[in-house]
Design a protein around this motif. Structure first.
Motif, mmCIF file in Angstrom:
data_model
loop_
_atom_site.group_PDB
_atom_site.id
_atom_site.type_symbol
_atom_site.label_atom_id
_atom_site.label_comp_id
_atom_site.label_asym_id
_atom_site.label_seq_id
_atom_site.Cartn_x
_atom_site.Cartn_y
_atom_site.Cartn_z
ATOM 1 N N GLN A 140 0.829 -1.199 0.000
ATOM 2 C CA GLN A 140 0.000 0.000 0.000
ATOM 3 C C GLN A 140 0.869 1.257 0.000
ATOM 4 N N PRO A 141 0.416 2.375 -0.636
ATOM 5 C CA PRO A 141 1.204 3.606 -0.699
ATOM 6 C C PRO A 141 1.606 4.140 0.674
ATOM 7 N N ALA A 142 0.701 4.037 1.648
ATOM 8 C CA ALA A 142 1.006 4.568 2.982
ATOM 9 C C ALA A 142 2.197 3.840 3.610
ATOM 10 N N ILE A 143 2.299 2.544 3.350
ATOM 11 C CA ILE A 143 3.421 1.771 3.895
ATOM 12 C C ILE A 143 4.711 2.095 3.143
ATOM 13 N N LEU A 144 4.591 2.272 1.828
ATOM 14 C CA LEU A 144 5.770 2.599 1.025
ATOM 15 C C LEU A 144 6.358 3.955 1.400
ATOM 16 N N MET A 145 5.521 4.897 1.853
ATOM 17 C CA MET A 145 5.991 6.250 2.154
ATOM 18 C C MET A 145 6.685 6.328 3.510
ATOM 19 N N ARG A 146 6.694 5.211 4.245
ATOM 20 C CA ARG A 146 7.436 5.143 5.502
ATOM 21 C C ARG A 146 8.732 4.367 5.287
ATOM 22 N N PRO A 147 9.780 4.670 6.031
ATOM 23 C CA PRO A 147 11.026 3.888 5.897
ATOM 24 C C PRO A 147 10.746 2.412 6.146
ATOM 25 N N LYS A 148 11.448 1.573 5.427
ATOM 26 C CA LYS A 148 11.243 0.127 5.538
ATOM 27 C C LYS A 148 11.783 -0.378 6.871
ATOM 28 N N ALA A 149 10.953 -1.143 7.547
ATOM 29 C CA ALA A 149 11.371 -1.691 8.837
ATOM 30 C C ALA A 149 12.436 -2.754 8.631
ATOM 31 N N PRO A 150 13.443 -2.802 9.490
ATOM 32 C CA PRO A 150 14.473 -3.845 9.350
ATOM 33 C C PRO A 150 13.872 -5.223 9.601
ATOM 34 N N LYS A 151 14.477 -6.204 8.980
ATOM 35 C CA LYS A 151 13.986 -7.568 9.157
ATOM 36 C C LYS A 151 14.285 -8.052 10.569
ATOM 37 N N PRO A 152 13.357 -8.800 11.148
ATOM 38 C CA PRO A 152 13.613 -9.334 12.494
ATOM 39 C C PRO A 152 14.769 -10.329 12.472
ATOM 40 N N GLY A 153 15.543 -10.340 13.533
ATOM 41 C CA GLY A 153 16.668 -11.263 13.606
ATOM 42 C C GLY A 153 16.196 -12.704 13.781
ATOM 43 N N LYS A 154 16.953 -13.607 13.216
ATOM 44 C CA LYS A 154 16.636 -15.030 13.318
ATOM 45 C C LYS A 154 17.888 -15.802 13.699
ATOM 46 N N ARG A 155 17.652 -16.910 14.337
ATOM 47 C CA ARG A 155 18.775 -17.787 14.646
ATOM 48 C C ARG A 155 19.244 -18.467 13.362
ATOM 49 N N ILE A 156 20.549 -18.524 13.200
ATOM 50 C CA ILE A 156 21.094 -19.182 12.026
ATOM 51 C C ILE A 156 21.477 -20.612 12.383
ATOM 52 N N LEU A 157 21.723 -21.390 11.375
ATOM 53 C CA LEU A 157 22.009 -22.815 11.579
ATOM 54 C C LEU A 157 23.246 -23.028 12.455
ATOM 55 N N LEU A 158 24.249 -22.156 12.295
ATOM 56 C CA LEU A 158 25.487 -22.327 13.051
ATOM 57 C C LEU A 158 25.262 -22.180 14.555
ATOM 58 N N GLU A 159 24.256 -21.386 14.955
ATOM 59 C CA GLU A 159 23.971 -21.214 16.380
ATOM 60 C C GLU A 159 23.521 -22.524 17.023
ATOM 61 N N ARG A 160 22.961 -23.410 16.232
ATOM 62 C CA ARG A 160 22.491 -24.686 16.771
ATOM 63 C C ARG A 160 23.653 -25.659 16.994
ATOM 64 N N VAL A 161 24.790 -25.357 16.392
ATOM 65 C CA VAL A 161 25.977 -26.182 16.624
ATOM 66 C C VAL A 161 26.740 -25.537 17.778
ATOM 67 N N SER A 162 26.328 -25.859 18.964
ATOM 68 C CA SER A 162 26.776 -25.128 20.160
ATOM 69 C C SER A 162 28.270 -25.239 20.414
ATOM 70 N N PHE A 163 28.869 -26.376 20.140
ATOM 71 C CA PHE A 163 30.289 -26.534 20.462
ATOM 72 C C PHE A 163 31.170 -25.643 19.577
ATOM 73 N N ILE A 164 30.635 -25.202 18.426
ATOM 74 C CA ILE A 164 31.365 -24.239 17.588
ATOM 75 C C ILE A 164 30.970 -22.818 17.961
ATOM 76 N N TRP A 165 29.693 -22.582 18.110
ATOM 77 C CA TRP A 165 29.172 -21.231 18.332
ATOM 78 C C TRP A 165 29.711 -20.605 19.622
ATOM 79 N N LYS A 166 29.818 -21.393 20.667
ATOM 80 C CA LYS A 166 30.227 -20.821 21.949
ATOM 81 C C LYS A 166 31.703 -20.435 21.983
#
Length: 490
Positions: A140-166
């Motif tokens: 919608q035009p009203a949404i386009l006329m506002r700055p785009k919201a940043p994408k929400p952060g997500k956990r990546i696959l590497l975070e699930r490999v705890s012995f490497i990530w930590k």
């Protein structure tokens, strides 16, 4: 013309260049699509508020898309026009000049425009602009006329490999998240670098592969260095006088008579044909002193036997023949077959090596000799010229050639191929620069506030540069690794 060696060699060289030219444009067009997609997507994102305003004022999606379509279309037209001028007049002329050193009688170069590739490039750049506008125009035009919201952060696959990530540092964790946060740039960088790396590896591999042919064929495999051509086919009795003369000469006493005939080898349905030389030596006992017959993989030496013939490896590959099969060939429009007893290493031309007994069995007549192979000591050119003059004074010897001349021809071929290699490497390098510069520029523009924030938090210049470019280095290394595999396949 088909019997002229220079004609046949020039046709083969043309086919090689044509094979290169038919593969590489695919990579260049793919990179054009990647660069255009990222550029147009970023342009649409930068003008998001303007697009929203235009929609609010009543402009249709079609009209707004048309603006970006015309922009990319004109860019494609201008780029193709410049590319056609350089690609048609500059590069072909350089390559043609290189081959002109080998074939002085080449006609003038005829220029033609390959309309398919410019059409595809313009079509791709134009279509990409429509694709880039599609998602924004759905909002919608009203949404386009506002700055785009940043994408929400997500956990990546590497975070699930705890012995490497930590065990990763804070900046390493941020780098890992950013790599997967910008998925389009992630793919674009890897694919762009991989394509350019593949082109460079293929070009350098082509150069390295061709450069060893002269040594392998005319030194490692072919041990004779002089070829005599008789004025006509000689029976064993008729060749006796020539044999005696050569044996009495201190320079040509190591010799062997052979029958060399042009043949056409083909598969069962005649869909694949190969111009081949049928070689029949006067004796098989010491033939290995003149031509070394061996299996390329196992290095096992092959001996000619009266059970069949030995064919070169390329004939085996192209016609799908193995030991125990029968090779089919034509000589003077007559069809013949012979069983295969061995497949030998070979790099230039194609040969069938046939013992005299097999020849008599296949052709039903005694062998007549057309050539003599001789091993002349390593002498200076003056002595070689004197030997040639003495031999050519005989009425029964029509021509003489030294392998040095053939090796020089192959070296000229290699020099000509190097011109193509240089063109490919330079254009691929320029393409890689364009891809990385474009993506890096977009990356920094997208993250200006993020970079400003970390500088406020105390990051110095070195740390800030490392924060941004560490991602580029990792993506480039991944692209190079993928490109090495693709280049090897090419």
């Amino acid at each position: 013309t088909d019997d002229n060696p220079d004609y046949g060699t020039s046709v083969s060289d043309t086919q090689r260049v044509d094979a290169v030219a038919s593969v590489f444009p695919v990579f260049f067009i793919a990179v054009v699509i990647l660069v255009t997609l990222t550029t147009m997507t970023r342009m649409v994102e930068d003008q998001r508020i303007q697009i929203g305003t235009l929609k609010a004022l009543g402009y249709s999606s079609k009209a707004i898309t048309g603006k970006y379509f015309i922009y990319s279309f004109l860019a494609g037209i201008i780029g193709c026009a410049v590319g056609l001028v350089v690609g048609i007049f500059l590069f072909p002329s350089l390559i043609y000049m290189a081959y002109g050193a080998m074939y002085p009688a080449l006609p003038d170069l005829i220029y033609s425009v390959p309309w398919l590739y410019p059409f595809l490039a313009i079509l791709c750049t134009s279509f990409v602009s429509i694709l880039a506008c599609y998602n924004s125009l759905r909002v919608q035009p009203a949404i386009l006329m506002r700055p785009k919201a940043p994408k929400p952060g997500k956990r990546i696959l590497l975070e699930r490999v705890s012995f490497i990530w930590k065990h990763l540092s804070f900046t390493s964790k941020v780098t890992a998240r950013n790599l997967f946060r910008y998925k389009i740039r992630f793919l674009m960088t890897i694919l762009g670098v991989a394509g350019c790396t593949a082109l460079i590896i293929a070009a350098l591999g082509l150069n390295d592969s061709v450069s060893v042919i002269g040594q392998k064929q005319f030194v490692d495999i072919t041990h004779y260095n002089t070829t005599l051509v008789f004025n006509k086919e000689k029976s064993a009795e008729e060749a006796g006088t020539i044999k005696s003369y050569l044996n009495e000469n201190e320079y040509t006493k190591q010799n062997i008579f052979v029958s060399m005939q042009s043949a056409v080898t083909h598969n069962a349905d005649d869909s694949v044909t190969m111009d081949t030389y049928l070689v029949v030596p006067e004796s098989t006992e010491d033939f290995s002193s003149y031509i070394e017959l061996k299996n390329r993989v196992s290095k096992e030496e092959l001996q000619m036997s009266n059970d069949g013939v030995i064919i070169t490896e390329k004939i085996s590959m192209k016609l799908g023949l193995n030991v125990g099969d029968h090779v089919t060939f034509r000589v003077d429009d007559k069809e013949y077959q012979a069983p295969i007893t061995g497949i030998t290493e070979n790099y230039a031309y194609h040969y069938i090596y046939m013992p005299p007994a097999v020849y008599e069995q296949v052709f039903g007549e005694p062998v007549t000799y057309t050539n003599a192979f001789a091993i002349v000591p390593d002498l200076d050119n003056t002595v070689k010229s004197e030997i040639a003059d003495d031999l050519l004074e005989r009425d029964d010897i029509m021509a003489l050639s030294y392998n040095d001349t053939i090796i020089d021809q192959f070296n000229n071929t290699i020099s000509s191929m190097q011109a193509i290699v240089v063109v490919i490497v330079l254009t691929a390098g320029a393409l890689a620069f364009v891809v990385l510069y474009n993506l890096t520029n977009i990356n920094i523009e997208e993250r200006v506030r993020e970079i400003a924030t970390i500088k406020v938090l105390g990051f110095n210049m070195k740390e800030t540069i490392s924060y941004v470019f560490r991602e580029n280095i990792i993506l480039t290394l991944l692209g190079i690794a993928l490109g090495l595999g693709l280049g090897t396949i090419m």
